[in-house]
Design a protein around this motif. Sequence first.
Motif, PDB file in Angstrom:
ATOM      1  N   ALA A 122     -31.451  -7.703   8.366  1.00  0.00           N
ATOM      2  CA  ALA A 122     -32.263  -7.796   9.586  1.00  0.00           C
ATOM      3  C   ALA A 122     -31.409  -8.002  10.831  1.00  0.00           C
ATOM      4  N   HIS A 123     -30.319  -8.731  10.696  1.00  0.00           N
ATOM      5  CA  HIS A 123     -29.485  -9.062  11.854  1.00  0.00           C
ATOM      6  C   HIS A 123     -28.328  -8.081  12.068  1.00  0.00           C
ATOM      7  N   MET A 124     -28.183  -7.093  11.198  1.00  0.00           N
ATOM      8  CA  MET A 124     -27.073  -6.147  11.351  1.00  0.00           C
ATOM      9  C   MET A 124     -27.576  -4.701  11.308  1.00  0.00           C
ATOM     10  N   ASP A 139     -41.549   3.379  18.920  1.00  0.00           N
ATOM     11  CA  ASP A 139     -42.106   2.059  18.660  1.00  0.00           C
ATOM     12  C   ASP A 139     -41.577   1.594  17.313  1.00  0.00           C
ATOM     13  N   ILE A 140     -41.478   0.279  17.147  1.00  0.00           N
ATOM     14  CA  ILE A 140     -40.838  -0.283  15.956  1.00  0.00           C
ATOM     15  C   ILE A 140     -41.783  -1.284  15.303  1.00  0.00           C
ATOM     16  N   ILE A 141     -41.928  -1.159  13.987  1.00  0.00           N
ATOM     17  CA  ILE A 141     -42.683  -2.112  13.178  1.00  0.00           C
ATOM     18  C   ILE A 141     -41.752  -2.616  12.079  1.00  0.00           C
ATOM     19  N   VAL A 142     -41.777  -3.927  11.838  1.00  0.00           N
ATOM     20  CA  VAL A 142     -40.976  -4.518  10.764  1.00  0.00           C
ATOM     21  C   VAL A 142     -41.877  -5.430   9.931  1.00  0.00           C
ATOM     22  N   PRO A 143     -42.257  -5.006   8.729  1.00  0.00           N
ATOM     23  CA  PRO A 143     -42.997  -5.903   7.841  1.00  0.00           C
ATOM     24  C   PRO A 143     -42.055  -6.981   7.295  1.00  0.00           C
ATOM     25  N   ARG A 144     -42.412  -8.221   7.491  1.00  0.00           N
ATOM     26  CA  ARG A 144     -41.543  -9.352   7.146  1.00  0.00           C
ATOM     27  C   ARG A 144     -41.015  -9.296   5.714  1.00  0.00           C
ATOM     28  N   GLU A 145     -41.863  -8.956   4.778  1.00  0.00           N
ATOM     29  CA  GLU A 145     -41.474  -9.012   3.362  1.00  0.00           C
ATOM     30  C   GLU A 145     -40.509  -7.903   2.953  1.00  0.00           C
ATOM     31  N   THR A 146     -40.296  -6.931   3.840  1.00  0.00           N
ATOM     32  CA  THR A 146     -39.507  -5.764   3.449  1.00  0.00           C
ATOM     33  C   THR A 146     -38.097  -5.739   4.023  1.00  0.00           C
ATOM     34  N   LEU A 159     -35.084 -11.078  13.086  1.00  0.00           N
ATOM     35  CA  LEU A 159     -36.467 -10.691  13.403  1.00  0.00           C
ATOM     36  C   LEU A 159     -36.845 -11.104  14.824  1.00  0.00           C
ATOM     37  N   LYS A 160     -36.435 -12.316  15.213  1.00  0.00           N
ATOM     38  CA  LYS A 160     -36.742 -12.790  16.564  1.00  0.00           C
ATOM     39  C   LYS A 160     -36.119 -11.863  17.605  1.00  0.00           C
ATOM     40  N   TYR A 161     -34.879 -11.467  17.381  1.00  0.00           N
ATOM     41  CA  TYR A 161     -34.189 -10.562  18.293  1.00  0.00           C
ATOM     42  C   TYR A 161     -34.924  -9.224  18.384  1.00  0.00           C
ATOM     43  N   LEU A 162     -35.313  -8.662  17.253  1.00  0.00           N
ATOM     44  CA  LEU A 162     -36.014  -7.380  17.243  1.00  0.00           C
ATOM     45  C   LEU A 162     -37.310  -7.456  18.042  1.00  0.00           C
ATOM     46  N   GLN A 163     -38.004  -8.558  17.893  1.00  0.00           N
ATOM     47  CA  GLN A 163     -39.275  -8.737  18.594  1.00  0.00           C
ATOM     48  C   GLN A 163     -39.058  -8.935  20.094  1.00  0.00           C
ATOM     49  N   GLU A 164     -38.146  -9.828  20.454  1.00  0.00           N
ATOM     50  CA  GLU A 164     -37.952 -10.172  21.862  1.00  0.00           C
ATOM     51  C   GLU A 164     -37.247  -9.084  22.663  1.00  0.00           C
ATOM     52  N   CYS A 171     -44.884  -8.043  11.398  1.00  0.00           N
ATOM     53  CA  CYS A 171     -46.172  -8.265  10.761  1.00  0.00           C
ATOM     54  C   CYS A 171     -45.985  -8.464   9.269  1.00  0.00           C
ATOM     55  N   SER A 172     -47.057  -8.792   8.587  1.00  0.00           N
ATOM     56  CA  SER A 172     -47.000  -8.864   7.128  1.00  0.00           C
ATOM     57  C   SER A 172     -47.172  -7.449   6.576  1.00  0.00           C
ATOM     58  N   LEU A 173     -46.741  -7.250   5.354  1.00  0.00           N
ATOM     59  CA  LEU A 173     -46.920  -5.960   4.704  1.00  0.00           C
ATOM     60  C   LEU A 173     -48.410  -5.642   4.581  1.00  0.00           C
ATOM     61  N   ASP A 174     -49.218  -6.621   4.237  1.00  0.00           N
ATOM     62  CA  ASP A 174     -50.658  -6.391   4.104  1.00  0.00           C
ATOM     63  C   ASP A 174     -51.271  -5.921   5.423  1.00  0.00           C
ATOM     64  N   GLU A 175     -50.849  -6.536   6.541  1.00  0.00           N
ATOM     65  CA  GLU A 175     -51.345  -6.099   7.856  1.00  0.00           C
ATOM     66  C   GLU A 175     -50.988  -4.645   8.116  1.00  0.00           C
ATOM     67  N   LEU A 176     -49.741  -4.296   7.816  1.00  0.00           N
ATOM     68  CA  LEU A 176     -49.293  -2.921   8.035  1.00  0.00           C
ATOM     69  C   LEU A 176     -50.088  -1.958   7.171  1.00  0.00           C
ATOM     70  N   LEU A 177     -50.221  -2.273   5.888  1.00  0.00           N
ATOM     71  CA  LEU A 177     -50.916  -1.356   4.978  1.00  0.00           C
ATOM     72  C   LEU A 177     -52.373  -1.161   5.383  1.00  0.00           C
ATOM     73  N   ALA A 178     -52.991  -2.208   5.927  1.00  0.00           N
ATOM     74  CA  ALA A 178     -54.381  -2.104   6.377  1.00  0.00           C
ATOM     75  C   ALA A 178     -54.504  -1.166   7.579  1.00  0.00           C
ATOM     76  N   ASP A 179     -53.428  -1.039   8.365  1.00  0.00           N
ATOM     77  CA  ASP A 179     -53.440  -0.192   9.570  1.00  0.00           C
ATOM     78  C   ASP A 179     -52.922   1.230   9.322  1.00  0.00           C
ATOM     79  N   MET A 180     -52.353   1.470   8.155  1.00  0.00           N
ATOM     80  CA  MET A 180     -51.749   2.792   7.888  1.00  0.00           C
ATOM     81  C   MET A 180     -52.826   3.837   7.616  1.00  0.00           C
TER      82      MET A 180
END
Length: 180
Positions: A122-124, A139-146, A159-164, A171-180
Amino acid sequence: MSKQAVIVVDMLNDFVTGALGCDRGRAIVPYIAKLIGEARKKDIPVIYANDCHIKGIDHELKLWGDHAIKGTEGAEVIPELKPEDGDHVIPKRRYSGFYQTDMDMLLNELGTDTVIITGLHAHMCCRHTAADAYYRGYDIIVPRETTDSFTEEDYEGGLKYLQEVYGAKICSLDELLADM
């Protein structure tokens, strides 16, 4: 509706169990497998951005030693996440999946406007891939569990750097899958 693509960064033998093996990397495998399985069902492109170094030449090897050397087992995607027909594999020689590769051309030809970044670290490599995606207007999406890193501190900081800095949706993987 966005046109997404999943980018799997460096889920290679050398990064999960080999030369630069990361125990935390093993924990994300089932989540990435779930994501790419769902993506394939929905015709969302799956792209692997894989370190593929030239022994004795690549600058990155000076920092990290030999790893993911072209043509070796260490440079292959782990069996649990093996690319399938229709997936795309982009070899890279630096942290970013975009730097001097065909990634941007491929994403443009696929009509992609949103990248879902997964893998190590995540940091490299995920961070530098996200940076280059951002610079190119994706646009960038990063599911935390992945995704993960060597340490919790590196992971959370990444993750904080990517967001800020790049406005990545974390987001969570479940959130992403619900939106796909």
